[in-house]
Scaffold this active site. Structure first.
Site, PDB file in Angstrom:
ATOM      1  N   ASP A  91     -10.444   3.854   4.233  1.00 23.84           N
ATOM      2  CA  ASP A  91     -10.909   2.468   4.111  1.00 23.84           C
ATOM      3  C   ASP A  91     -12.438   2.407   4.047  1.00 23.84           C
ATOM      4  O   ASP A  91     -13.000   1.390   3.662  1.00 23.84           O
ATOM      5  CB  ASP A  91     -10.439   1.646   5.329  1.00 23.84           C
ATOM      6  CG  ASP A  91      -9.341   0.652   4.966  1.00 23.84           C
ATOM      7  OD1 ASP A  91      -9.137   0.407   3.761  1.00 23.84           O
ATOM      8  OD2 ASP A  91      -8.693   0.127   5.889  1.00 23.84           O
ATOM      9  N   LYS A 105       0.838  -1.210   0.000  1.00 22.80           N
ATOM     10  CA  LYS A 105       0.000   0.000   0.000  1.00 22.80           C
ATOM     11  C   LYS A 105       0.875   1.263   0.000  1.00 22.80           C
ATOM     12  O   LYS A 105       0.651   2.180  -0.794  1.00 22.80           O
ATOM     13  CB  LYS A 105      -0.923   0.000   1.226  1.00 22.80           C
ATOM     14  CG  LYS A 105      -2.071  -0.997   1.111  1.00 22.80           C
ATOM     15  CD  LYS A 105      -2.818  -1.204   2.413  1.00 22.80           C
ATOM     16  CE  LYS A 105      -3.878  -2.289   2.241  1.00 22.80           C
ATOM     17  NZ  LYS A 105      -4.563  -2.659   3.491  1.00 22.80           N
ATOM     18  N   GLN A 157      -4.434  -1.213   9.781  1.00 22.79           N
ATOM     19  CA  GLN A 157      -4.452  -2.519   9.136  1.00 22.79           C
ATOM     20  C   GLN A 157      -5.141  -3.554  10.033  1.00 22.79           C
ATOM     21  O   GLN A 157      -4.812  -3.681  11.212  1.00 22.79           O
ATOM     22  CB  GLN A 157      -3.007  -2.949   8.814  1.00 22.79           C
ATOM     23  CG  GLN A 157      -2.899  -4.265   8.070  1.00 22.79           C
ATOM     24  CD  GLN A 157      -3.486  -4.209   6.659  1.00 22.79           C
ATOM     25  OE1 GLN A 157      -3.405  -3.199   5.959  1.00 22.79           O
ATOM     26  NE2 GLN A 157      -4.102  -5.304   6.244  1.00 22.79           N
TER      27      GLN A 157
END
Ligand code: NAP
Length: 296
Positions: free
Chosen positions: A119, A52, A96
Site C-alpha cells: 500500500d 482486491k 484494510q
C-alpha cells in the site's frame, strides 16, 4: 462534451500485461502472494477487500483474506502481521482501512515490513517515494492516477495541477510525484481551510479532487478544457439499484463534463486503477524478493 477517461479499460490492458509477468515468475517457481487483513464487518471494506483478492486470483497471483473480529486487540493484530512478515509465500501485506477506533492505525501500518508494504503507507516507503527512490512502493491511488495520465497521453510538464484534499494516502504523495522531475507539473494543494476554493480550481489545467463530498465541484468552478480526475467515492441512496445505493464522485459529472476536455467517471475511473496498482506493487514485491535471494 468531455472525453471519458476509462479506468476500467486501462486496467484491463495493464492487467493483461501483468498476467504475462506473473506467468514468467511462476515459471521461475514464484507465485506472487498478497494477504489482506480485514478487521470487523464494515460492508464497504468487505467489498473492497473481496475485489482486491479476486483481482489477484484473476492474474494468477495468490490472494488471501484474513478476517479478524471487530474487537481484536492490538497485540493479536500485531501477531498476525508478524506471522505474515515472516511467511516467505506472502510478498504483499495490506491492512484494510479504516480500522476500529481502539486500534492505532499508524502503529499498525508501521508494523508491516517495508518490503511487503504494497500500500506504500509505511513511513519508510513514504520517505523513499518523497526522495524519488525507485525502491519505494508508491501508494496505489496516486500511482494509478499517474499511470492513467501517462497512458491517456495527458501532458503534465509545465501544467498547473490543482489538488483538492491533503490526505496522506492520496493527495500528498500525488503532489510530490507530480512536481518531481519527469512529470514536472506545478502543483497547488487545497483543503478545508482554503478560502475561495473556486479561485484555485479555476486555475487548474488538471484538477484532481479527493475529498469525499458529492457535487463539491461544479461547472462554474473549472476552466474550459480542464482535465478532471475525480477520486471521490460517495454512496448515495438509489432505489433503482438492487444494493439500494450508487457510487458517485466529488465532481458534478453531468455539468462539468460539458466544460472539461477529459474526465474520469465514478465508478469506472480511479477505482479500478487503484486495484491495478496494488497488483503492480505486489508483483514488484515478488520480483524484489527474487532479486534479493539471488547470489550477488
Ligand atoms: P480524507 O483523508 O478523507 O480527507 C479528505 C480531504 O478533503 C481532507 O484533506 C480535507 O481537508 C479535504 N476537504 C474536506 N472538505 C473540503 C472542502 N470543502 N474543500 C476542500 N477540501 C476539503 O481523503 P482521502 O482518503 O484522500 O479520500 C478522499 C475521497 O477519495 C473519499 O471519498 C475516498 O473514499 C476516496 N478514495 C477513493 C479511492 C479510489 O480508489 N477511488 C482511493 C482512496 C480514496 P482537511 O485536511 O482540512 O480536513
Amino acid at each position: 462534451m468531455a472525453r471519458n477517461i476509462d479506468g476500467t479499460e486501462i486496467s484491463r490492458v495493464m492487467r493483461a500485461e501483468m498476467a504475462q509477468q506473473v506467468a514468467e515468475l511462476q515459471a521461475a517457481g514464484v507465485t506472487p502472494g498478497l494477504s489482506v487483513v480485514l478487521v470487523g464487518n464494515n460492508p464497504a471494506s468487505q467489498a473492497y477487500v473481496a475485489s482486491k483478492t479476486r483481482a489477484c486470483e484473476t492474474l494468477g497471483m495468490k490472494g488471501q483474506t484474513l478476517n479478524l473480529p471487530e474487537d481484536v486487540s492490538k497485540e493479536e493484530l500485531f501477531a498476525v502481521i508478524d506471522r505474515l512478515n515472516s511467511d516467505a509465500t506472502v510478498h504483499g501485506i495490506l491492512v484494510q482501512l479504516p480500522l476500529p477506533a481502539h486500534l492505532p492505525y499508524k502503529a499498525v501500518l508501521e508494523h508491516i515490513h517495508p518490503d511487503k508494504d504494497v500500500d506504500g503507507f509505511h513511513p519508510q516507503n513514504a520517505g523513499l517515494a518523497f526522495v524519488g527512490d525507485p525502491r519505494a512502493f508508491i501508494p496505489c491511488t496516486p500511482a494509478g492516477i499517474l499511470e492513467m495520465l501517462r497512458r491517456e497521453n495527458i501532458p503534465t510538464r509545465g501544467k498547473h495541477v490543482v489538488i483538492v484534499g491533503r490526505s496522506l494516502i492520496v493527495s500528498k504523495p500525488l503532489a510530490s510525484l507530480l512536481m518531481a522531475p519527469g512529470p514536472d507539473a506545478t502543483v497547488t494543494i487545497t483543503h478545508r481551510h482554503t478560502p475561495d476554493l473556486a479561485a484555485f480550481t479555476r486555475q487548474a489545467d488538471i484538477l484532481i479532487v479527493a475529498v469525499g463530498k458529492q457535487n463539491l465541484i461544479t461547472a462554474d468552478m473549472v476552466k474550459p478544457g480542464v482535465v478532471v480526475i475525480d477520486v471521490g467515492q460517495n454512496r448515495v441512496p438509489d432505489a433503482s439499484s438492487a444494493r439500494g445505493f450508487k457510487m458517485v464522485g466529488d465532481v458534478d459529472f453531468d455539468t462539468v463534463s460539458q466544460v472539461a476536455e477529459a474526465i474520469t467517471p465514478v465508478p469506472g475511473g480511479v477505482g479500478p486503477m487503484t486495484i491495478t496498482m496494488l497488483l503492480a506493487n505486489t508483483l514488484q514485491a515478488a520480483r524484489a524478493r527474487v532479486t534479493r535471494s539471488q547470489p550477488s
